[in-house]
Write an enzyme that holds these catalytic residues in place. Structure first.
Site, PDB file in Angstrom:
ATOM      1  N   TYR A  71     -10.658   2.348   5.921  1.00  0.00           N
ATOM      2  CA  TYR A  71      -9.611   2.013   4.945  1.00  0.00           C
ATOM      3  C   TYR A  71     -10.140   0.977   3.961  1.00  0.00           C
ATOM      4  CZ  TYR A  71      -4.864   1.086   3.269  1.00  0.00           C
ATOM      5  OH  TYR A  71      -3.727   0.968   2.496  1.00  0.00           O
ATOM      6  N   SER A  72     -10.130   1.312   2.679  1.00  0.00           N
ATOM      7  CA  SER A  72     -10.671   0.429   1.650  1.00  0.00           C
ATOM      8  C   SER A  72      -9.825   0.526   0.392  1.00  0.00           C
ATOM      9  CB  SER A  72     -12.121   0.792   1.333  1.00  0.00           C
ATOM     10  OG  SER A  72     -12.582   0.073   0.207  1.00  0.00           O
ATOM     11  N   ASN A  73      -9.300  -0.613  -0.049  1.00  0.00           N
ATOM     12  CA  ASN A  73      -8.487  -0.638  -1.265  1.00  0.00           C
ATOM     13  C   ASN A  73      -9.303  -0.300  -2.507  1.00  0.00           C
ATOM     14  OD1 ASN A  73      -5.780  -1.635  -0.238  1.00  0.00           O
ATOM     15  ND2 ASN A  73      -7.182  -3.118   0.647  1.00  0.00           N
ATOM     16  N   SER A 125       0.788  -1.234   0.000  1.00  0.00           N
ATOM     17  CA  SER A 125       0.000   0.000   0.000  1.00  0.00           C
ATOM     18  C   SER A 125       0.814   1.275   0.000  1.00  0.00           C
ATOM     19  CB  SER A 125      -0.967   0.007   1.190  1.00  0.00           C
ATOM     20  OG  SER A 125      -2.045  -0.849   0.926  1.00  0.00           O
ATOM     21  N   THR A 158       2.329   2.689   5.268  1.00  0.00           N
ATOM     22  CA  THR A 158       2.665   1.288   5.472  1.00  0.00           C
ATOM     23  C   THR A 158       2.205   0.502   4.250  1.00  0.00           C
ATOM     24  OG1 THR A 158       0.554   0.989   6.607  1.00  0.00           O
ATOM     25  CG2 THR A 158       2.497   1.398   7.981  1.00  0.00           C
ATOM     26  N   GLY A 159       2.664  -0.743   4.148  1.00  0.00           N
ATOM     27  CA  GLY A 159       2.250  -1.574   3.035  1.00  0.00           C
ATOM     28  C   GLY A 159       2.248  -3.039   3.408  1.00  0.00           C
TER      29      GLY A 159
END
Length: 374
Positions: free
Chosen positions: A188-190, A91, A325-326
């Site tokens: 939080y939503s991709n 991300s 962050t990812g």
């Protein structure tokens, strides 16, 4: 791409004991406390004891930059993680996508408070008249997270080379009940960043990946950063990531189109450090768009706020850092800097399992604290 365990795509200051020998002076407090490098190296080793096979970090303290590693590149090997090795950055991709869209805002080609219906085909997102461009970049749209519906476990391993069309992913996710009405909360939503990628393509006529290359990676000379699309291979020295089923499966190679504009980029600690420096120094965004990127909302996590593709974290010492962050199967990433760029850290851990063992979170936070706090 998410931090939460169900989603597929989601430093302790150690004091040494000083023995006082008769006839010698007691050590000072400064001598008793390990230096920053020692603390960070100990923290990296702790990460490998809590769910990572290996880990690499690049740390900058004023003009002093250095790298450290712990663990190994492979589960059944002893070779260390390659210095500045490639990894899937998850991300942290969202920062790149947001920068492209904000550059288009600066060019007058899109407005942050325009509804999505102005840029997307009818019916793709049912609430497109109420959801704005700002909401998707800030995760306040309420859109169901597409990552919740991607294959898990053995099914993921079997299908991990499958191509995923971003419009199809958005359509399926947007058809699910919203988490909350647009603009009323943070979630939080991709899906938001898959939508952002589609908006970029609608405005420019080119994919978000092409725009990232044209506007960011080529101008900044990020030779080791790529937007791979359907390319499943990490094209250079790298550590391996895993998922635990009946046996531990090596999932280093996968088709990252499942993450797309929300999390597909591959990079190195050096390239992400260069990107953070350029972002915070004004090389990528004009002052007006940089201010918009830093207009934050509360996330519900202590000390954490979210802007437009940019996380703000307040550390234990009170210092605030910005970055992202990812997480993507096999890898976890931290990429943060102080706003004045005097202190920076980029870290990649190659994982023993996915989702990551929850125990990895605390050691990562400790290393982040040690990198930025005195």
């Amino acid at each position: 791409m998410r931090r939460h365990r169900p989603a597929l795509l989601c430093a302790l200051a150690v004091l040494t004991t000083v023995t006082v020998v008769t006839g010698t002076l007691p050590a000072t407090a400064e001598q008793q406390q390990p230096d920053k490098r020692t603390q960070i190296r100990e923290g990296l080793a702790d990460i490998t004891r809590n769910g990572a096979i290996g880990v690499q970090a690049r740390v900058t303290d004023n003009h002093d930059s250095w790298t450290a590693r712990a663990g190994s590149a492979k589960a059944e090997g002893t070779a260390p993680v390659p210095r500045n090795g490639l990894f899937r950055a998850g991300s942290t991709t969202k920062m790149f996508t947001a920068v492209v869209l904000l550059q288009l805002v600066g060019e007058g080609r899109v407005a942050l408070d325009d509804p999505l219906s102005r840029y997307l085909p009818p019916g793709l997102v049912p609430d497109a008249d109420r959801i704005t461009v700002r909401m998707v970049l800030q995760h306040t749209s309420g859109l169901h997270d597409l990552a919740r519906d991607l294959p898990q476990g053995e099914e993921f391993v079997r299908t991990r080379f499958r191509h995923h069309d971003p419009a199809a992913l958005v359509r399926a996710a947007a058809a699910k009940p919203a988490d909350f009405p647009p603009g009323t909360d943070y979630g939080y939503s991709n899906t938001n960043y898959a939508v952002a990628g589609l908006v970029i393509k609608r405005i420019t006529g080119r994919s978000y990946a092409e725009e990232v290359r044209r506007r960011i990676t080529v101008p900044l000379g990020l030779r080791h950063t790529s937007v791979p699309g359907d390319n499943a291979v990490l094209p250079g020295p790298h550590a391996h990531g895993y998922i635990k089923l009946a046996d531990r499966e090596d999932i280093t190679e996968l088709n990252p189109s499942m993450a797309g504009a929300a999390g597909e980029i591959t990079s190195t600690t050096g390239d992400l450090d260069t990107f953070l420096t350029a972002l915070t120094s004004g090389k990528l965004l004009r002052p007006a768009e940089w201010r918009e990127m830093n207009r934050t909302v509360a996330t519900g996590e202590p000390g954490a706020r979210y802007g437009l593709g940019l996380k703000h974290r307040k550390l234990s010492c009170g210092r605030t850092v910005v970055g992202h962050t990812g997480g993507i199967p096999g890898y976890a990433t931290l990429a943060f800097t102080t706003p004045d760029r005097s202190r920076r850290m980029v870290l990649s851990a190659n994982l023993a399992d996915w989702p990551a063992d929850p125990g990895i979170g605390a050691p990562l936070d400790k290393v982040l604290d040690n990198a930025f706090c005195d």
